[in-house]
Enzyme design. Structure first.
Site, PDB file in Angstrom:
ATOM      1  N   LEU A 225      41.965  -8.201 -82.657  1.00 28.59           N
ATOM      2  CA  LEU A 225      41.981  -8.512 -83.754  1.00 28.59           C
ATOM      3  C   LEU A 225      39.902  -7.480 -84.599  1.00 28.59           C
ATOM      4  O   LEU A 225      39.276  -7.505 -84.001  1.00 28.59           O
ATOM      5  CB  LEU A 225      41.590 -10.022 -84.402  1.00 28.59           C
ATOM      6  CG  LEU A 225      40.945  -9.781 -86.328  1.00 28.59           C
ATOM      7  CD1 LEU A 225      42.116  -9.600 -86.531  1.00 28.59           C
ATOM      8  CD2 LEU A 225      40.495 -11.488 -86.409  1.00 28.59           C
ATOM      9  N   ASP A 226      40.839  -6.768 -85.495  1.00 31.62           N
ATOM     10  CA  ASP A 226      39.924  -5.747 -86.381  1.00 31.62           C
ATOM     11  C   ASP A 226      39.471  -4.990 -84.719  1.00 31.62           C
ATOM     12  O   ASP A 226      37.903  -4.437 -85.188  1.00 31.62           O
ATOM     13  CB  ASP A 226      38.745  -6.625 -86.571  1.00 31.62           C
ATOM     14  CG  ASP A 226      39.185  -7.625 -87.484  1.00 31.62           C
ATOM     15  OD1 ASP A 226      40.766  -6.783 -88.389  1.00 31.62           O
ATOM     16  OD2 ASP A 226      39.095  -8.626 -88.543  1.00 31.62           O
ATOM     17  N   GLU A 227      39.982  -4.580 -83.817  1.00 31.51           N
ATOM     18  CA  GLU A 227      39.250  -3.505 -82.733  1.00 31.51           C
ATOM     19  C   GLU A 227      39.868  -2.466 -82.643  1.00 31.51           C
ATOM     20  O   GLU A 227      39.692  -1.659 -81.734  1.00 31.51           O
ATOM     21  CB  GLU A 227      39.349  -4.483 -81.672  1.00 31.51           C
ATOM     22  CG  GLU A 227      38.598  -5.931 -81.367  1.00 31.51           C
ATOM     23  CD  GLU A 227      37.067  -5.535 -81.498  1.00 31.51           C
ATOM     24  OE1 GLU A 227      36.801  -4.375 -81.007  1.00 31.51           O
ATOM     25  OE2 GLU A 227      36.417  -6.303 -81.686  1.00 31.51           O
TER      26      GLU A 227
END
Length: 282
Positions: A225-227
């Protein structure tokens, strides 16, 4: 007929790659209109984007020749006809500023897209979709129905032949399976300057920390997530007098601009993946 193409490639760096590519195109009647390259000294990788015209060979012939040419270099490459807009599906939830901005830019001729469908877990924007004559698919989602809902989403993506999925403030976390299915083809806009303030309500987090800059980040979607690899970011200055609502309102403009730039560069084949990073030939 003369057609315009974009050739993208990456491989281990070595002397003579630019000369070899230029010679390959020249020998096949290609005329280079734009070219950019990057040598990553940290990884030893070479990246290149070439826009060229060619009327001597068909696209299928060019692909056959390119396959043979690329093999000794161990190249990963793509050939893209510039005249063909990228087939795109947009996902959205209950905040429509990014969706509205993308639709306007598309209809204004500012984005090389063919927006085939809008998918949402809410009904809020079916009228907006209709005003642009874009099919709207309402696919509700709960924890219990997530697998079935994603199967329907994937069916829409495949049936439309979508090459790009844009998460325009789509507030559901994609499953690992769907992330893998859309690897390198899904762009998310995160309403924060990553890696700061990941997850939910980043403007609340930013306000709580008293930041002086807020930002937005467009990145490729991965299972982490969000990486995902970052394509574009921007910031706006704020101060102690700004409320959470002020930050949110200002952030919406930044989000829309950042996402539009990322989508534009991706649709023009200007973004090449470099591990967990990107190379962007603006």
């Amino acid at each position: 007929m003369i057609h315009t193409y974009v050739l993208t490639l990456s491989c281990q760096d070595r002397p003579g790659i630019v000369h070899a590519v230029s010679g390959f195109l020249l020998e096949r009647g290609g005329n280079i209109e734009e070219a950019a390259q990057y040598n990553d000294h940290g990884t030893g990788l070479f990246f290149m984007r070439v826009q060229f015209t060619c009327g001597q060979l068909t696209q299928d012939d060019l692909r056959t020749h390119l396959s043979l040419f690329a093999e000794p270099f161990g190249m990963q490459w793509g050939l893209h006809p510039l005249a063909e807009p990228m087939k795109t599906v947009i996902f959205v939830s209950k905040e429509g500023h990014c969706l509205n901005d993308l639709l306007f830019r598309w209809k204004s001729g500012l984005l090389r897209l063919d927006i085939r469908a809008i998918v949402s877990n809410h009904r809020d924007f079916y009228q907006l979709a209709a005003s642009y004559n874009v099919p709207f698919h309402h696919i509700p989602m709960t924890a219990a129905t997530k697998a079935q809902a994603e199967a329907k989403q994937l069916e829409v993506i495949r049936s439309e032949g979508a090459e790009l999925v844009v998460l325009a403030r789509y507030m559901q976390i994609l499953s690992d399976n769907l992330c893998r299915e859309l690897s390198g083809q899904a762009i998310n806009i995160h309403h924060s300057f990553l890696p700061s303030f990941k997850g939910a309500k980043p403007y609340y987090q930013a306000h709580d920390r008293g930041v002086k800059l807020i930002g937005a980040t467009a990145h490729y979607v991965t299972a982490d997530l969000d990486e995902g690899p970052i394509i574009e970011q921007d910031v706006a200055r704020v101060d102690h007098t700004d409320t959470v609502e002020d930050l949110t309102a200002l952030g919406r403009d930044t989000e829309s601009q950042v996402l539009a730039r990322a989508v534009k560069w991706h649709s023009e084949h200007r973004v090449l993946l470099n591990g967990h990073k990107t190379v962007v030939f603006k």
